[in-house]
Write a protein that holds these residues in place. Structure first.
Motif, short mmCIF file in Angstrom:
data_model
loop_
_atom_site.label_atom_id
_atom_site.label_comp_id
_atom_site.label_asym_id
_atom_site.label_seq_id
_atom_site.Cartn_x
_atom_site.Cartn_y
_atom_site.Cartn_z
N SER A 135 3.90 -3.82 -2.67
CA SER A 135 3.12 -5.05 -2.81
C SER A 135 2.47 -5.50 -1.51
O SER A 135 1.47 -6.22 -1.51
N GLY A 136 3.05 -5.10 -0.38
CA GLY A 136 2.52 -5.53 0.91
C GLY A 136 3.18 -6.79 1.44
O GLY A 136 2.83 -7.27 2.53
N LEU A 137 4.12 -7.35 0.68
CA LEU A 137 4.80 -8.57 1.13
C LEU A 137 5.70 -8.31 2.33
O LEU A 137 5.96 -9.21 3.12
N GLU A 138 6.19 -7.08 2.43
CA GLU A 138 7.09 -6.74 3.54
C GLU A 138 6.53 -5.59 4.37
O GLU A 138 7.26 -4.78 4.91
N GLY A 139 5.24 -5.50 4.48
CA GLY A 139 4.62 -4.42 5.23
C GLY A 139 3.26 -4.08 4.66
O GLY A 139 2.63 -4.90 3.97
N GLU A 140 2.81 -2.87 4.92
CA GLU A 140 1.51 -2.43 4.42
C GLU A 140 1.56 -2.25 2.91
O GLU A 140 2.53 -1.70 2.37
N ARG A 154 -1.16 0.11 -5.36
CA ARG A 154 -0.66 -1.19 -5.78
C ARG A 154 -1.45 -1.68 -6.99
O ARG A 154 -2.68 -1.71 -6.98
N GLY A 155 -0.72 -1.99 -8.07
CA GLY A 155 -1.38 -2.48 -9.29
C GLY A 155 -1.97 -1.39 -10.17
O GLY A 155 -2.61 -1.69 -11.18
N SER A 156 -1.76 -0.09 -9.81
CA SER A 156 -2.35 1.01 -10.58
C SER A 156 -1.68 1.14 -11.95
O SER A 156 -0.45 1.19 -12.06
#
Length: 514
Positions: A273-278, A283-285
């Protein structure tokens, strides 16, 4: 002296080429950066999707290799491999059996040899040779066209009687060697032609299993135990039994969970998700969500038929909150102890049939899992092929072999050994087939992986078009400002020329006043 240099001396004094390049780059840069970001994202998604596809395919292929290698299926065990060998047919479901086998006599084929001839192409005498086998006479004419040892050998082979002829070189001489089929029924006789001496008589193999006498025409026997082929090697005694690979099956469960978790970790990275990094490239695929859902369903999927556990969940494989698999060792040990054959069927593809008069010949991977009804089976007889129906549909016949050519049973082939009103064939393809089915669904023409790849390819084409338009627009802008600055330079040059003329005139005027 009055000077107008300050008023007209704006001269270009400018690096027009550098200025034009800087302005063009300043205009191009934002659009270039925006397209480059989208191209990089597209490439990252393509790469991530390809990586997941390769990982999925590798996982499925490894499972297929493991399940078809025989290392996870019950195998026949022979106490003395010098006396006989036993192998399980691919897809055979072996129950425990054991027997004391005594090989009394090996099957032999009749062989005869002629005297020696200095030249295999020299004449041997014309006439007729009659070869009798199985109550049928085969007359082979020796004419001017084949009047030689090599010519006669070719003519015998062309007769297709079951007796084969070869030319053997021995001590500088050529000899004609004839060999019949294995077994007593393969005995043959000759009349006419060159003189022949019998070297070996035809005879059946003789053996006993737990004291029960058995004869066969060949030293390869595949109809004593369902799914087992026995090769007799020499006279003697040996014990024939089965060995279930319990340890290997347990290890396969743990190996599967480990490989699954590695694939799950790759899915987590790709869809982060990118909440804890890149954020992950996928994502979302929808393709990633579909793959994750199908893999998660493996734990509860029905992998075999029959009594006992039929899913991984029933033998101790559990899914954690994070999607990773763990194995309950206690539950796994209990399942193997109570239902070893049922657990084995989850990992080893097998085909079983409930009639001894039906011998399955197809590989288990050639037909979809399920239960198929056979009816009105008639064996081949007197030149007429076998007949029968598979799930109510007439089977295709090739001699004694019947095959399904349509429906889920397509690929199922079996030999009819006797008349059978009805029988049932059960196909268990297990975990490997379930994993292969997931891979095939995802990568099919309308599968989510294919759809995602097509969408990304279309996006890449769109970006290429946008880049081309941006380049054309940027080039046009650069050409316009270059033309403007070139015109300005021309005007400045003209003004400087005028300035120089006026300055000259002023200098003249002021000089005249002096």
């Amino acid at each position: 002296m009055v000077s107008i240099t300050n008023a007209l001396g704006i001269g270009s004094g400018i690096d027009i080429a550098a200025l034009v390049a800087d302005l063009a780059n300043a205009s191009r840069a934002p659009r270039e950066a925006a397209i480059a970001r989208r191209e990089a994202a597209n490439a990252a998604q393509v790469s991530a999707l390809a990586g997941l596809k390769n990982a999925l395919d590798g996982f499925a292929t490894s499972l297929e290799t493991l399940s078809t290698s025989g290392s996870l299926s019950t195998q026949p065990l022979v106490s003395d491999s010098a006396v006989l060998a036993a192998t399980a047919s691919r897809g055979a479901a072996l129950d425990g059996f054991s027997g004391q086998v005594e090989v009394v006599r090996l099957a032999t084929a009749q062989s005869m040899v002629s005297g020696g001839f200095a030249d295999a192409g020299a004449p041997i005498g014309q006439g007729d040779l009659t070869l009798s086998i199985g109550g049928v006479d085969h007359t082979i004419g020796i004419t001017a066209a084949n009047d030689s040892l090599s010519g006669l050998a070719a003519a015998i082979n062309a007769a297709e009687s079951g007796v084969t002829a070869t030319i053997l070189r021995d001590g500088g001489l050529s000899k004609l060697v004839l060999r019949g089929p294995s077994g007593a029924a393969g005995a043959f006789s000759l009349s006419g032609g060159p003189a022949m001496t019998q070297v070996q008589a035809a005879g059946d193999a003789e053996l006993t299993i737990d004291g029960v006498g058995i004869t066969r025409a060949s030293n390869r026997i595949d109809d004593l135990f369902a799914g087992v082929t026995i090769d007799l090697k020499k006279t003697g005694q040996a014990t024939l039994s089965t060995e279930r690979p319990t340890t290997a099956i347990k290890q396969a469960v743990y190996d599967f969970a480990s490989a699954y978790n590695q694939l799950e970790a790759a899915l987590d990275d790709a869809g982060a998700s990118g909440l804890e990094g890149e954020p992950g490239p996928l994502r979302g695929s929808a393709a990633l969500r579909d793959m994750r859902a199908k893999l998660a369903a493996l734990v509860s999927a029905r992998l075999s038929t029959g009594a006992g556990p039929q899913s991984l969940g029933e033998i101790g494989v559990k899914t954690g909150r994070d999607g990773a698999l763990t194995v309950d060792a206690t539950l796994l040990d209990a399942a193997i102890a109570a239902n070893p054959q049922a657990v084995e069927r989850m990992f080893s593809p097998a085909i079983t049939v409930d009639s001894p008069l039906v011998r399955v010949t197809s590989l288990s991977g050639a037909v979809k899992p399920g239960t198929y009804a056979l009816s009105n089976l008639v064996p081949a007889s007197g030149g007429s092929p076998a007949g029968g129906r598979i799930d109510g549909v007439a089977a295709s016949a090739d001699g004694a072999i019947l095959s399904a050519v349509t429906g889920d049973a397509k690929g199922l082939s079996f030999e009819v050994l006797g008349s059978v009103a009805s029988a049932t064939v059960t196909v268990d393809t297990g975990l490997a087939a379930a994993m292969a089915a997931i891979r095939d669904l995802l990568t099919a023409e309308q599968g989510s992986f294919t759809t995602a790849n097509d969408r990304l390819a279309a996006e890449a084409r769109t970006l290429a078009g946008e880049r081309e338009k941006m380049e054309l627009s940027a080039d046009a802008y650069e050409a316009r400002i270059k033309a403007s600055f070139t015109a300005m330079e021309a005007r400045v040059t003209a003004m400087k020329a005028t300035q120089a003329y006026l300055q000259q005139q002023i200098d003249i005027w002021t000089g005249a006043d002096d």
